[in-house]
Design a protein around this motif. Structure first.
Motif, PDB file in Angstrom:
ATOM      1  N   VAL A  26       0.928  -1.120  -0.041  1.00  0.00           N
ATOM      2  CA  VAL A  26      -0.019   0.128  -0.009  1.00  0.00           C
ATOM      3  C   VAL A  26       0.952   1.182   0.073  1.00  0.00           C
ATOM      4  CG1 VAL A  26      -2.016  -1.017   1.139  1.00  0.00           C
ATOM      5  CG2 VAL A  26      -0.153   0.064   2.457  1.00  0.00           C
ATOM      6  N   THR A  27       0.619   2.256  -0.591  1.00  0.00           N
ATOM      7  CA  THR A  27       1.136   3.512  -0.534  1.00  0.00           C
ATOM      8  C   THR A  27       0.349   4.495  -0.182  1.00  0.00           C
ATOM      9  OG1 THR A  27       2.293   2.676  -2.664  1.00  0.00           O
ATOM     10  CG2 THR A  27       2.336   5.231  -2.301  1.00  0.00           C
ATOM     11  N   ILE A  28       1.072   5.539   0.997  1.00  0.00           N
ATOM     12  CA  ILE A  28      -0.079   6.489   1.720  1.00  0.00           C
ATOM     13  C   ILE A  28       0.464   7.566   0.948  1.00  0.00           C
ATOM     14  CG2 ILE A  28       0.188   5.281   3.927  1.00  0.00           C
ATOM     15  CD1 ILE A  28       2.521   6.729   4.922  1.00  0.00           C
ATOM     16  N   SER A  29      -0.226   8.769   1.343  1.00  0.00           N
ATOM     17  CA  SER A  29      -0.219   9.896   0.713  1.00  0.00           C
ATOM     18  C   SER A  29       1.217  10.646   0.411  1.00  0.00           C
ATOM     19  CB  SER A  29      -1.269  11.013   1.303  1.00  0.00           C
ATOM     20  OG  SER A  29      -0.826  11.302   2.393  1.00  0.00           O
ATOM     21  N   CYS A  30       1.930  10.453   1.401  1.00  0.00           N
ATOM     22  CA  CYS A  30       3.276  11.169   1.379  1.00  0.00           C
ATOM     23  C   CYS A  30       4.429  10.092   0.288  1.00  0.00           C
ATOM     24  CB  CYS A  30       4.348  10.798   2.754  1.00  0.00           C
ATOM     25  SG  CYS A  30       4.266   9.407   3.489  1.00  0.00           S
ATOM     26  N   GLY A  31       3.840   9.225  -0.001  1.00  0.00           N
ATOM     27  CA  GLY A  31       4.498   8.512  -1.324  1.00  0.00           C
ATOM     28  C   GLY A  31       5.348   7.214  -0.909  1.00  0.00           C
ATOM     29  N   HIS A  32       5.308   6.739   0.411  1.00  0.00           N
ATOM     30  CA  HIS A  32       6.116   5.640   0.850  1.00  0.00           C
ATOM     31  C   HIS A  32       5.089   4.502   0.998  1.00  0.00           C
ATOM     32  CE1 HIS A  32       8.952   8.709   2.575  1.00  0.00           C
ATOM     33  NE2 HIS A  32       9.578   8.089   1.870  1.00  0.00           N
ATOM     34  N   SER A  33       5.926   3.469   0.725  1.00  0.00           N
ATOM     35  CA  SER A  33       4.844   2.050   0.546  1.00  0.00           C
ATOM     36  C   SER A  33       5.404   1.241   1.735  1.00  0.00           C
ATOM     37  CB  SER A  33       5.161   1.520  -0.701  1.00  0.00           C
ATOM     38  OG  SER A  33       4.997   2.299  -1.923  1.00  0.00           O
ATOM     39  N   TYR A  34       4.209   0.502   2.103  1.00  0.00           N
ATOM     40  CA  TYR A  34       4.549  -0.663   3.171  1.00  0.00           C
ATOM     41  C   TYR A  34       3.544  -1.611   2.953  1.00  0.00           C
ATOM     42  CZ  TYR A  34       6.366   3.721   5.735  1.00  0.00           C
ATOM     43  OH  TYR A  34       6.900   4.986   5.896  1.00  0.00           O
ATOM     44  N   CYS A  35       3.810  -2.927   3.840  1.00  0.00           N
ATOM     45  CA  CYS A  35       2.942  -3.744   3.788  1.00  0.00           C
ATOM     46  C   CYS A  35       1.571  -3.472   4.342  1.00  0.00           C
ATOM     47  CB  CYS A  35       3.469  -5.161   4.673  1.00  0.00           C
ATOM     48  SG  CYS A  35       5.120  -5.818   3.741  1.00  0.00           S
ATOM     49  N   GLN A  66      -6.385   6.829   4.130  1.00  0.00           N
ATOM     50  CA  GLN A  66      -7.360   5.687   3.733  1.00  0.00           C
ATOM     51  C   GLN A  66      -6.323   4.898   3.096  1.00  0.00           C
ATOM     52  OE1 GLN A  66     -10.335   6.835   1.133  1.00  0.00           O
ATOM     53  NE2 GLN A  66     -11.247   4.760   1.156  1.00  0.00           N
ATOM     54  N   ILE A  67      -6.064   3.449   3.490  1.00  0.00           N
ATOM     55  CA  ILE A  67      -5.301   2.712   2.916  1.00  0.00           C
ATOM     56  C   ILE A  67      -6.094   1.960   1.653  1.00  0.00           C
ATOM     57  CG2 ILE A  67      -4.053   0.425   3.356  1.00  0.00           C
ATOM     58  CD1 ILE A  67      -2.985   2.628   5.000  1.00  0.00           C
ATOM     59  N   MET A  72      -0.401  -1.393  -8.976  1.00  0.00           N
ATOM     60  CA  MET A  72       0.699  -1.382  -9.913  1.00  0.00           C
ATOM     61  C   MET A  72       1.985  -2.109  -9.530  1.00  0.00           C
ATOM     62  SD  MET A  72       2.523   1.609 -12.332  1.00  0.00           S
ATOM     63  CE  MET A  72       0.782   2.074 -12.881  1.00  0.00           C
ATOM     64  N   LEU A  73       2.249  -1.813  -8.220  1.00  0.00           N
ATOM     65  CA  LEU A  73       3.378  -2.396  -7.517  1.00  0.00           C
ATOM     66  C   LEU A  73       3.135  -3.753  -7.170  1.00  0.00           C
ATOM     67  CD1 LEU A  73       6.167  -1.808  -6.440  1.00  0.00           C
ATOM     68  CD2 LEU A  73       5.055  -0.928  -4.266  1.00  0.00           C
TER      69      LEU A  73
END
Length: 559
Positions: A26-35, A66-67, A72-73
């Protein structure tokens, strides 16, 4: 060229929190991605309700973002994993003894050919231009070989194609035309033919030496038998010694038990004797009480007066039946001796054999260490100071560089090549080697790392190579409110133990031993690394959000 075989790998996309490949990214609004599970769990356990931060850049959100799955990733990761699964034997990744492809980025594949024209090795995918393009048809390909630098002239960077007999060295064509112009030169193949016969002579000499060494080997096997026999004899002697000690302790235990039980029986016998006497007196008094009752009811006054004097004279004085109970069944001197012996035995139970050297075969230098007693480790306490040239800018040093704290604002530390620029970590100034050291830290907050590292740990960037424990240069203990975990060379092990705010670290450099302890009212060993250290070690710490670590000053007087 096979466009369907990507040079990228799925393991390049990892979650900054669990440090494993992204799972349900998932990617949050600041642009970083996590599980998805990692970021949700992180926000669920936030200490500040209504405030949500990005663990990577620490951007703050007043409304929980919101998650949404990064489709795409996720597709990219699935394609990369599928491509990696389809890789055949010729496309397998290079191992430590394999020649790796010089074109592959990040994770190297095993090379299938080496081009002596390009002076590079290629995996099957990157070799396709040489197989299909006319521009590469005249390139010289051979089986994959390493150490290509050895086949180049150090001066002209050309392939070594000539052997100079005058200087007994391989040279390139430019060397032949210049400084080796008048020398005796031949091709490597011609020189190989001549020296092949010399190799036969060397081989015969080698066979002779093998025979001599085999005879020596047989002697050594006999030596092993003698050593084993001597060792067994000495083991038996020590077995007899310890057996005698145990028998002495058992005999002493039996004698002490007998003394206590004998004392008990004598005391109990005395009390029973008094009880019998007391019961008889009670019986006699009850009889007299009955006679006195009858006398009080008689109408014969003369009889009453004569008997009354008898009852008054017969009572006499009251016997004393006071019984003192002494719960100390042993004399004070013996009790003191047993107390001292108990302390000695408790101390002995905490001793361990530790090998003080890994290199001395004839005399390995085994010593006894009390590694389960804090008092036994405090004598190795060493002073540590945090190095301001290594601290990440989001951390703050205080208390004379003994404490490091997570800070929301960036500290104005100057640029320095030793500074961690992406990972919130800091190292100590002191280099530890060749001795035994012990230190304790107090920590608070959500999570921290405690470890040691060689000086060569990577300081720049966000890769795992920068993290304590995720490379072959460092060892660490991860502490959180719910559990512990140890890590070295990216190998993690979870430890279930009650959380303690104080951690003790013992480094026995000569023995290659690094131990972590939980310190409370007792001292509990959490984990012990056994290895062989090759460089000086620097204590280091990683600090999570809203967390801090303080190095305690220790001395033997703290016992």
């Amino acid at each position: 060229m096979e466009a369907g075989k990507p040079s990228l790998s799925a393991d390049q996309y990892f979650c900054p929190m669990c440090l494993d490949a992204l799972n349900e990214p998932v990617t949050i609004s600041c642009g970083h991605s996590y599980c998805m599970d990692c970021i949700n769990d992180y926000w669920d356990k936030s200490d500040t309700p209504g405030i949500y931060k990005c663990p990577e850049c620490r951007e703050t959100f007043t409304v929980r973002p919101q998650i949404k799955r990064n489709t795409m990733l996720k597709d990219i990761l699935e394609k990369l994993k599928g491509a990696e699964a389809d890789v055949g034997p010729s496309q397998s990744y290079a191992g430590p003894d394999d020649v790796s492809c010089d074109v592959c980025s990040r994770r190297k594949r095993k090379a299938s050919k080496t081009c002596l024209t390009c002076m590079a090795s290629y995996c099957e995918a990157h070799l396709q231009p040489h197989r299909k393009s006319e521009a590469f048809k005249r390139h010289k390909l051979e089986e994959a070989t390493g150490n290509l630098q050895e086949k180049l002239c150090a001066q002209h960077h050309k392939v070594l194609e000539i052997f100079c007999r005058t200087d007994d060295t391989c040279v390139c064509l430019l060397c032949v035309a210049t400084e080796h112009k008048s020398h005796d030169t031949v091709t490597p193949e011609e020189e190989r033919t001549e020296r092949q016969s010399q190799l036969g002579e060397k081989k015969a000499e080698m066979i002779k030496r093998i025979q001599e060494k085999e005879e020596k080997l047989a002697e050594m096997k006999e030596t092993i038998v003698r050593i084993q026999s001597s060792a067994e004899k000495e083991v038996q002697e020590h077995e007899e010694t310890f057996k005698s000690m145990l028998q002495s302790i058992e005999k002493l235990r039996s004698e002490v038990t007998e003394v206590i039980r004998d004392y008990m029986q004598r005391k109990v016998g005395k009390v029973k004797e008094l009880m019998t006497k007391l019961e008889n007196e009670i019986k006699d008094l009850k009889t007299r009480d009955t006679d006195m009752t009858e006398l009080s009811q008689t109408d014969d006054h003369v009889h009453f007066l004569k008997r009354f004097q008898y009852f008054c004279d017969s009572l006499g004085e009251e016997d004393k039946f006071n019984i003192s109970i002494n719960e100390d069944f042993l004399p004070d001197t013996l009790r003191i001796s047993f107390s001292e012996m108990k302390k000695s035995l408790e101390e002995m139970s905490s001793w361990e054999f530790v090998k003080s050297s890994e290199t001395e075969v004839d005399n390995p230098g085994y010593i006894l260490h009390n590694l389960r007693s804090r008092n036994g480790l405090l004598k190795y306490s060493c002073p540590l100071t945090l190095d301001s040239n290594t601290v990440h800018r989001c951390l703050h040093l205080s208390e004379e560089n003994k404490k490091v704290t997570d800070k929301f604002t960036v500290s104005p530390y100057p640029d320095h090549p030793d500074r961690f620029d992406c990972r919130p970590q800091v190292l100590c100034r002191e280099a530890l080697s060749g001795s035994r050291c012990y230190w304790e830290v107090e920590w608070s907050g959500d999570m921290i790392d405690i470890g040691v590292t060689y000086k060569g740990i990577t300081r720049k960037g966000q890769s795992k190579e920068c993290l304590l424990g995720f490379n072959d240069k460092s060892w660490r203990l991860f502490c959180s409110r719910s559990s512990y975990a140890v890590c070295h060379n990216n190998m993690k092990f979870v430890i279930r133990a009650p959380c303690s705010p104080r951690i003790g670290v013992y480094l026995d450099y000569p023995a290659g031993c690094l131990s972590f302890y939980s310190i409370s009212h007792t001292m509990t060993l959490l984990h012990r690394f056994k290895t062989s250290f090759t460089e000086s070690l620097y204590p280091g710490f990683g600090v999570g959000l809203n967390s801090s670590v303080t190095i305690h000053s220790l001395s033997p007087s703290d016992q």
